[in-house]
Design an enzyme around this catalytic site. Sequence first.
Site, mmCIF file in Angstrom:
data_model
loop_
_atom_site.group_PDB
_atom_site.id
_atom_site.type_symbol
_atom_site.label_atom_id
_atom_site.label_comp_id
_atom_site.label_asym_id
_atom_site.label_seq_id
_atom_site.Cartn_x
_atom_site.Cartn_y
_atom_site.Cartn_z
ATOM 1 N N MET A 85 0.912 -1.228 -0.023
ATOM 2 C CA MET A 85 -0.080 0.058 0.088
ATOM 3 C C MET A 85 0.928 1.234 -0.141
ATOM 4 O O MET A 85 2.210 1.145 0.221
ATOM 5 C CB MET A 85 -0.886 -0.021 1.086
ATOM 6 N N GLY A 109 -5.101 -3.838 0.558
ATOM 7 C CA GLY A 109 -5.266 -3.500 1.814
ATOM 8 C C GLY A 109 -6.193 -2.076 1.859
ATOM 9 O O GLY A 109 -6.743 -1.521 0.790
ATOM 10 N N CYS A 110 -6.521 -1.550 3.131
ATOM 11 C CA CYS A 110 -7.334 -0.439 3.174
ATOM 12 C C CYS A 110 -6.420 0.566 3.480
ATOM 13 O O CYS A 110 -6.778 1.927 3.239
ATOM 14 C CB CYS A 110 -8.186 -0.534 4.547
ATOM 15 N N VAL A 111 -5.243 0.420 4.398
ATOM 16 C CA VAL A 111 -4.326 1.743 4.441
ATOM 17 C C VAL A 111 -2.941 1.593 4.037
ATOM 18 O O VAL A 111 -2.289 0.491 4.259
ATOM 19 C CB VAL A 111 -4.204 1.889 6.028
#
Lengths: 171, 104
Positions: free
Chosen positions: B64, B102-104
């Site tokens: 990320m 992913g999210c972050v």
Amino acid sequence: MTFVPDFGDDDSDRKICFIASKGTLDMVYPSLIMANAALGEGIETHIFFTFWGMDIVTKKHMDDLQFTWLGNTAMHPPGGSKIHMPQGLAGLPGMTAMATKMMKKQIADLDVPEVPEMVQMIADAGGHLWACKMSVDMMGLTKDDMIPEVEDIISATDFIELSEGAQVIFT
Amino acid sequence: MPTTTIAGAEVQVDEEGFMTAYDEWNEEIAKALAGNIGIELTDDHWQVIKFLREDYQEQGETPMLRRVSNVGGVPTKQLFQLFPKKPAKKMSYIAGVPKPQGCV
């Protein structure tokens, strides 16, 4: 033929405004994570910090946000347990510190940054941060109490103006 | 799985146009992919692309932005300058690795 992904560069008028009104550790992440994701998608993103959400950008508090499960009946021990954590237990001295420590560890285990780094990432990615005038006045804060990435202290009317045409999300 | 011709080579791509076979990638292809989305590769771009490919190979997933910044050593601000608007997707497209999950 050549396939080229559509990165949507032409349709750049999407805009999202988050209102961050909570200062408990569990409730500050939703707006921060979604704001960061929105910025990564090239979307104009604003966060308006108000009431308890002011702690997220206040130098003195941003690295020391706390978590309690008092009043939160959805709190279960980690690992998918069916048990509800007893509410009375949360009120005992030291429980907030313990619960905070546990939650910080779970967040770190997911490789998600702590609040100050998360806020910095959002600012670096071009996110706009605003402080609520009424909250600032009520709490006796000045711009110096906040991180410099906060662009300005603005009124409710200012926020309504700047969020024209935006998707507004209250957290 | 569709295939397409990039820089004279036939490569496998998904329905969006992201390459799906890590080993089919080469630097000529990267230049062509970058050109497709209006980016001319500089040394700074290459630093990011090389990090993405090495990290993907080691970790088994595309890093990320935060990891590219903290581990790869290219600050967030610069990533947004190098790959405007959607840095995570654009850099993985050029580097021939999947979009980050992913999210972050």
